[in-house]
Structure formats: structure tokens, C-alpha cells
Scaffold this motif. Structure first.
Motif, PDB file in Angstrom:
ATOM      1  N   UNK A   1      35.792  44.983  38.966  1.00 22.85           N
ATOM      2  CA  UNK A   1      36.266  44.414  40.221  1.00 22.85           C
ATOM      3  C   UNK A   1      37.791  44.337  40.204  1.00 22.85           C
ATOM      4  N   UNK A   2      38.368  44.483  41.369  1.00 28.79           N
ATOM      5  CA  UNK A   2      39.824  44.497  41.445  1.00 28.79           C
ATOM      6  C   UNK A   2      40.297  43.953  42.779  1.00 28.79           C
ATOM      7  N   UNK A   3      41.562  43.630  42.811  1.00 34.77           N
ATOM      8  CA  UNK A   3      42.255  43.277  44.051  1.00 34.77           C
ATOM      9  C   UNK A   3      43.370  44.291  44.271  1.00 34.77           C
ATOM     10  N   UNK A   4      43.487  44.706  45.516  1.00 35.00           N
ATOM     11  CA  UNK A   4      44.609  45.517  45.963  1.00 35.00           C
ATOM     12  C   UNK A   4      45.270  44.772  47.111  1.00 35.00           C
ATOM     13  N   UNK A   5      46.479  45.158  47.440  1.00 33.17           N
ATOM     14  CA  UNK A   5      47.139  44.567  48.593  1.00 33.17           C
ATOM     15  C   UNK A   5      47.949  45.631  49.318  1.00 33.17           C
ATOM     16  N   UNK A   6      48.145  45.371  50.598  1.00 33.19           N
ATOM     17  CA  UNK A   6      48.919  46.297  51.420  1.00 33.19           C
ATOM     18  C   UNK A   6      49.809  45.518  52.358  1.00 33.19           C
ATOM     19  N   UNK A   7      51.099  45.695  52.189  1.00 31.50           N
ATOM     20  CA  UNK A   7      52.077  45.065  53.063  1.00 31.50           C
ATOM     21  C   UNK A   7      52.381  46.007  54.231  1.00 31.50           C
ATOM     22  N   UNK A   8      52.883  45.474  55.342  1.00 28.96           N
ATOM     23  CA  UNK A   8      53.184  46.325  56.503  1.00 28.96           C
ATOM     24  C   UNK A   8      54.142  47.454  56.142  1.00 28.96           C
ATOM     25  N   UNK A   9      53.775  48.662  56.507  1.00 25.85           N
ATOM     26  CA  UNK A   9      54.632  49.812  56.256  1.00 25.85           C
ATOM     27  C   UNK A   9      54.619  50.314  54.832  1.00 25.85           C
ATOM     28  N   UNK A  10      53.777  49.752  53.985  1.00 23.79           N
ATOM     29  CA  UNK A  10      53.728  50.166  52.587  1.00 23.79           C
ATOM     30  C   UNK A  10      52.338  50.657  52.227  1.00 23.79           C
ATOM     31  N   UNK A  11      52.263  51.370  51.107  1.00 23.32           N
ATOM     32  CA  UNK A  11      50.979  51.856  50.645  1.00 23.32           C
ATOM     33  C   UNK A  11      50.196  50.722  49.977  1.00 23.32           C
ATOM     34  N   UNK A  12      48.884  50.891  49.945  1.00 24.23           N
ATOM     35  CA  UNK A  12      48.046  49.932  49.248  1.00 24.23           C
ATOM     36  C   UNK A  12      48.330  50.020  47.756  1.00 24.23           C
ATOM     37  N   UNK A  13      48.465  48.871  47.119  1.00 26.61           N
ATOM     38  CA  UNK A  13      48.801  48.853  45.700  1.00 26.61           C
ATOM     39  C   UNK A  13      47.854  47.970  44.905  1.00 26.61           C
ATOM     40  N   UNK A  14      47.693  48.347  43.647  1.00 24.88           N
ATOM     41  CA  UNK A  14      46.855  47.605  42.711  1.00 24.88           C
ATOM     42  C   UNK A  14      47.506  46.269  42.378  1.00 24.88           C
ATOM     43  N   UNK A  15      46.683  45.221  42.245  1.00 28.41           N
ATOM     44  CA  UNK A  15      47.183  43.901  41.855  1.00 28.41           C
ATOM     45  C   UNK A  15      46.621  43.563  40.474  1.00 28.41           C
ATOM     46  N   UNK A  16      45.321  43.104  40.326  1.00 32.48           N
ATOM     47  CA  UNK A  16      44.713  42.974  39.034  1.00 32.48           C
ATOM     48  C   UNK A  16      43.291  43.548  39.058  1.00 32.48           C
ATOM     49  N   UNK A  17      42.709  43.740  37.896  1.00 29.71           N
ATOM     50  CA  UNK A  17      41.327  44.153  37.766  1.00 29.71           C
ATOM     51  C   UNK A  17      40.679  43.377  36.627  1.00 29.71           C
ATOM     52  N   UNK A  18      39.352  43.320  36.668  1.00 29.13           N
ATOM     53  CA  UNK A  18      38.615  42.599  35.637  1.00 29.13           C
ATOM     54  C   UNK A  18      37.389  43.411  35.254  1.00 29.13           C
ATOM     55  N   UNK A  19      37.096  43.427  33.964  1.00 30.79           N
ATOM     56  CA  UNK A  19      35.978  44.212  33.452  1.00 30.79           C
ATOM     57  C   UNK A  19      34.641  43.635  33.895  1.00 30.79           C
ATOM     58  N   UNK A  20      33.600  44.398  33.640  1.00 33.63           N
ATOM     59  CA  UNK A  20      32.265  43.978  34.073  1.00 33.63           C
ATOM     60  C   UNK A  20      31.852  42.628  33.468  1.00 33.63           C
ATOM     61  N   UNK A  21      32.196  42.412  32.231  1.00 30.05           N
ATOM     62  CA  UNK A  21      31.818  41.163  31.561  1.00 30.05           C
ATOM     63  C   UNK A  21      32.774  40.022  31.876  1.00 30.05           C
ATOM     64  N   UNK A  22      33.963  40.382  32.344  1.00 33.94           N
ATOM     65  CA  UNK A  22      34.985  39.372  32.606  1.00 33.94           C
ATOM     66  C   UNK A  22      35.919  39.126  31.450  1.00 33.94           C
ATOM     67  N   UNK A  23      35.707  39.811  30.344  1.00 33.22           N
ATOM     68  CA  UNK A  23      36.536  39.557  29.159  1.00 33.22           C
ATOM     69  C   UNK A  23      37.806  40.389  29.133  1.00 33.22           C
ATOM     70  N   UNK A  24      37.866  41.435  29.937  1.00 32.03           N
ATOM     71  CA  UNK A  24      39.055  42.276  29.975  1.00 32.03           C
ATOM     72  C   UNK A  24      39.717  42.220  31.332  1.00 32.03           C
ATOM     73  N   UNK A  25      41.051  42.140  31.338  1.00 32.77           N
ATOM     74  CA  UNK A  25      41.788  42.096  32.589  1.00 32.77           C
ATOM     75  C   UNK A  25      43.006  43.013  32.507  1.00 32.77           C
ATOM     76  N   UNK A  26      43.502  43.380  33.661  1.00 36.26           N
ATOM     77  CA  UNK A  26      44.729  44.170  33.753  1.00 36.26           C
ATOM     78  C   UNK A  26      45.472  43.705  34.995  1.00 36.26           C
ATOM     79  N   UNK A  27      46.807  43.648  34.879  1.00 33.54           N
ATOM     80  CA  UNK A  27      47.624  43.139  35.971  1.00 33.54           C
ATOM     81  C   UNK A  27      48.777  44.086  36.269  1.00 33.54           C
ATOM     82  N   UNK A  28      49.137  44.161  37.537  1.00 34.73           N
ATOM     83  CA  UNK A  28      50.377  44.819  37.904  1.00 34.73           C
ATOM     84  C   UNK A  28      51.535  43.987  37.363  1.00 34.73           C
TER      85      UNK A  28
END
Length: 125
Positions: free
Chosen positions: A34-61
């Protein structure tokens, strides 16, 4: 088909906090990174954070490291994004995303299987 519904967006002053939620239905939640992305006006959609299936692994912009925290509750099929020390540059529509690819926690836009409808976050200065 997996349905994703975000909630928790709104207007907050700079330095404030918000918690976003993403509720999933129609599939097996822990089959997906699962992940979150965000998109500001006039900008491309960008990655924010993600989390592994178990919840034990994460990654952040880099832009949100130390300020945002992603967690998931597989029993409730829900993911959360706790956002702190918000600044106007965080203003965007935030999208929940589900990815079934075999990677552990890496998510790219092209690999996303399902998107939520988005929730607006506005940070005033």
C-alpha cells in the motif's frame, strides 16, 4: 476488484498535523503493498510513502522523511498516513494506492493496480 476510499483531508495551518485513512474493500488487503501518492496543481503525481504487506517495511520520499508515518491495520483493511510539521509545499490531493507486484515495498505509478478517489490536503502559511 478492490475499492479504496480515503478520508481525513482538510485545511490545516503550517506546522500542524493531519491523519489520512484509506479503507479497502473487495479484496484481500494484505495481498497488496500500500502506498500514498500526491498531486499538487500543475505538477505530476508523486510518491509519498509505501508500506509492505505485513507492515514491517516502509519507504518514504525524502521530502517527508521524519514528518510522515505510514502504518496499516490488516485486520481492519485500513492504511493510515500520519502527517506532522506540515508546510504549504505539502498541499496536494493525496491518493491511496494498492500494488500487487512481487516487490517488498517499492511502488511506482505504473505498477499501481488500484487508486482511491483522492482527498484534498491544504496547508496554509
Amino acid at each position: 476488484q478492490v475499492q479504496l476510499v480515503e478520508s481525513g483531508g482538510g485545511l490545516v495551518q503550517a506546522g500542524g498535523s493531519l491523519r489520512l485513512s484509506c479503507a479497502a474493500s473487495g479484496g484481500t488487503f494484505n495481498n497488496y503493498i500500500m502506498a500514498w501518492f500526491r498531486q499538487a496543481p500543475g505538477k505530476e503525481r508523486e510518491f509519498v510513502p509505501a508500506i509492505s504487506r505485513s507492515g514491517t517495511g516502509t519507504a518514504y520520499a525524502d521530502s517527508v522523511k521524519g514528518r510522515f508515518a505510514i502504518v496499516r491495520d490488516n485486520a481492519k483493511s485500513t492504511m493510515y498516513l500520519q502527517m506532522s510539521s506540515l508546510n504549504p509545499e505539502d498541499t496536494a490531493v493525496y491518493y491511496c494506492a494498492a500494488d500487487s507486484s512481487p516487490s517488498a515495498v517499492s511502488v511506482t505509478i505504473r505498477n499501481v493496480d488500484y487508486w482511491g478517489q483522492g482527498t484534498q490536503v491544504t496547508v496554509s502559511s
